[in-house]
Scaffold this motif. Structure first.
Motif, PDB file in Angstrom:
ATOM      1  N   PRO A   4      22.789  40.524  19.075  1.00 37.16           N
ATOM      2  CA  PRO A   4      23.746  39.432  19.294  1.00 37.16           C
ATOM      3  C   PRO A   4      23.474  38.745  20.626  1.00 37.16           C
ATOM      4  CG  PRO A   4      24.809  41.560  19.572  1.00 37.16           C
ATOM      5  CD  PRO A   4      23.421  41.818  19.080  1.00 37.16           C
ATOM      6  N   ASP A   5      23.772  37.479  20.669  1.00 39.77           N
ATOM      7  CA  ASP A   5      23.594  36.687  21.882  1.00 39.77           C
ATOM      8  C   ASP A   5      24.800  36.915  22.789  1.00 39.77           C
ATOM      9  OD1 ASP A   5      23.907  33.401  22.986  1.00 39.77           O
ATOM     10  OD2 ASP A   5      22.236  34.732  23.499  1.00 39.77           O
ATOM     11  N   VAL A  14      33.734  32.822  31.483  1.00 41.33           N
ATOM     12  CA  VAL A  14      33.315  33.833  32.453  1.00 41.33           C
ATOM     13  C   VAL A  14      32.731  33.134  33.674  1.00 41.33           C
ATOM     14  CG1 VAL A  14      31.802  35.812  32.790  1.00 41.33           C
ATOM     15  CG2 VAL A  14      32.849  35.441  30.578  1.00 41.33           C
ATOM     16  N   ALA A  15      33.098  33.616  34.867  1.00 40.49           N
ATOM     17  CA  ALA A  15      32.582  33.042  36.117  1.00 40.49           C
ATOM     18  C   ALA A  15      31.071  33.242  36.180  1.00 40.49           C
ATOM     19  CB  ALA A  15      33.245  33.720  37.307  1.00 40.49           C
ATOM     20  N   PRO A  16      30.349  32.340  36.860  1.00 43.13           N
ATOM     21  CA  PRO A  16      28.877  32.425  36.881  1.00 43.13           C
ATOM     22  C   PRO A  16      28.358  33.742  37.461  1.00 43.13           C
ATOM     23  CG  PRO A  16      29.604  30.291  37.718  1.00 43.13           C
ATOM     24  CD  PRO A  16      30.826  31.103  37.490  1.00 43.13           C
ATOM     25  N   GLY A  17      28.955  34.278  38.518  1.00 47.31           N
ATOM     26  CA  GLY A  17      28.486  35.537  39.103  1.00 47.31           C
ATOM     27  C   GLY A  17      28.690  36.698  38.144  1.00 47.31           C
ATOM     28  N   GLU A  18      29.833  36.705  37.490  1.00 48.75           N
ATOM     29  CA  GLU A  18      30.120  37.763  36.526  1.00 48.75           C
ATOM     30  C   GLU A  18      29.230  37.615  35.298  1.00 48.75           C
ATOM     31  OE1 GLU A  18      33.960  39.635  34.175  1.00 48.75           O
ATOM     32  OE2 GLU A  18      34.305  38.174  35.754  1.00 48.75           O
ATOM     33  N   HIS A  19      28.957  36.377  34.923  1.00 46.74           N
ATOM     34  CA  HIS A  19      28.087  36.135  33.762  1.00 46.74           C
ATOM     35  C   HIS A  19      26.684  36.697  34.014  1.00 46.74           C
ATOM     36  CE1 HIS A  19      25.708  33.934  30.759  1.00 46.74           C
ATOM     37  NE2 HIS A  19      26.851  33.943  30.044  1.00 46.74           N
ATOM     38  N   ALA A  20      26.198  36.593  35.265  1.00 47.82           N
ATOM     39  CA  ALA A  20      24.868  37.110  35.587  1.00 47.82           C
ATOM     40  C   ALA A  20      24.850  38.636  35.471  1.00 47.82           C
ATOM     41  CB  ALA A  20      24.457  36.666  36.988  1.00 47.82           C
ATOM     42  N   LEU A  21      25.916  39.292  35.940  1.00 51.56           N
ATOM     43  CA  LEU A  21      26.001  40.752  35.817  1.00 51.56           C
ATOM     44  C   LEU A  21      26.062  41.173  34.353  1.00 51.56           C
ATOM     45  CD1 LEU A  21      28.547  41.624  38.659  1.00 51.56           C
ATOM     46  CD2 LEU A  21      26.102  42.130  38.609  1.00 51.56           C
ATOM     47  N   LEU A  22      26.864  40.461  33.570  1.00 49.78           N
ATOM     48  CA  LEU A  22      26.961  40.777  32.148  1.00 49.78           C
ATOM     49  C   LEU A  22      25.626  40.542  31.443  1.00 49.78           C
ATOM     50  CD1 LEU A  22      30.495  39.327  31.310  1.00 49.78           C
ATOM     51  CD2 LEU A  22      29.829  41.733  31.393  1.00 49.78           C
ATOM     52  N   ARG A  23      24.916  39.508  31.843  1.00 44.14           N
ATOM     53  CA  ARG A  23      23.624  39.196  31.226  1.00 44.14           C
ATOM     54  C   ARG A  23      22.642  40.344  31.477  1.00 44.14           C
ATOM     55  NH1 ARG A  23      21.594  36.680  27.382  1.00 44.14           N
ATOM     56  NH2 ARG A  23      22.852  34.888  27.864  1.00 44.14           N
ATOM     57  N   ARG A  24      22.624  40.869  32.718  1.00 47.45           N
ATOM     58  CA  ARG A  24      21.702  41.969  33.035  1.00 47.45           C
ATOM     59  C   ARG A  24      22.047  43.211  32.224  1.00 47.45           C
ATOM     60  NH1 ARG A  24      18.167  44.774  35.424  1.00 47.45           N
ATOM     61  NH2 ARG A  24      18.454  46.388  36.979  1.00 47.45           N
ATOM     62  N   ALA A  25      23.325  43.552  32.135  1.00 51.14           N
ATOM     63  CA  ALA A  25      23.729  44.722  31.357  1.00 51.14           C
ATOM     64  C   ALA A  25      23.408  44.519  29.878  1.00 51.14           C
ATOM     65  CB  ALA A  25      25.218  44.987  31.549  1.00 51.14           C
ATOM     66  N   HIS A  26      23.643  43.318  29.361  1.00 48.32           N
ATOM     67  CA  HIS A  26      23.367  43.030  27.947  1.00 48.32           C
ATOM     68  C   HIS A  26      21.876  43.167  27.649  1.00 48.32           C
ATOM     69  CE1 HIS A  26      23.695  41.158  24.033  1.00 48.32           C
ATOM     70  NE2 HIS A  26      22.722  40.304  24.381  1.00 48.32           N
TER      71      HIS A  26
END
Length: 193
Positions: A4-5, A14-26
């Protein structure tokens, strides 16, 4: 099977900083291999044990409890007797101290140690606080008339207990007084003198 994307999962809120953290975990989760399949023998939980760990007939349970209590009490009693019978505080002498009005006290002489120290436990009652810059002193007068200043303490309440020490044996003939430091007038003295 396509992973899934992330944007489909979290949406746009989602805030940009949090989105980057979520992207790395995903991305790390997508990279990882799927967990292994559950073995078929673990699909059904094992049956609980049907026997107790220590089978004992019901009629012997109370006997076992009573025996355990008796054993515990016997061991406690043996330890108490071997350990000196209840503590290290061994009184050798107790001296009542009297003063004016309600003031009074008690001096307890404890058994001396091998080095020659004789601990004293002095309890005084209803002594007012000494004048500023002074303290009370316990003074010992031996049979031969020599005086020994034993120690100083401050009191100012209903009851004060202090531990002091003398370095020679205590005699029934010794007399004890409490004075304000720098004076000789007794505030408390051995009762009956």
């Amino acid at each position: 099977m396509r992973a899934p994307d992330l944007d489909d999962l979290v949406g746009d809120g989602v805030a940009p900083g949090e989105h980057a953290l979520l992207r790395r975990a995903h991305d790390l989760l997508v990279e990882a291999d799927p967990p292994p399949e559950l073995p078929p023998d673990l699909a059904v939980p094992p049956a609980p044990p049907t026997t107790s760990a220590l089978p004992m007939p019901r009629r012997y349970r109370s006997t076992a409890v009573v025996a355990a209590v008796i054993l515990a009490l016997a061991l406690f009693g043996a330890g108490w007797l071997l350990g000196g019978g209840g503590g290290g505080r061994q009184e050798v002498q107790s001296v009542a101290l009297a003063g004016d009005g309600a003031a009074g006290g008690e001096l307890v002489v404890l058994r001396g140690d091998d080095a020659g120290n004789w601990p004293l436990e002095l309890t005084v009652r209803d002594l007012p606080a000494p004048p500023a810059g002074t303290a009370y002193e316990l003074v010992r007068t031996r049979r031969d008339g020599t005086e020994e200043r034993v120690g100083a303490f401050v009191s100012g309440g209903e009851e004060t207990t202090v531990t002091l020490n003398v370095t020679s044996p205590v005699s029934d003939a010794d007399r004890w007084v409490v004075v304000v430091s720098g004076t000789t007038a007794p505030v408390l003295r051995t009762a009956g003198t």
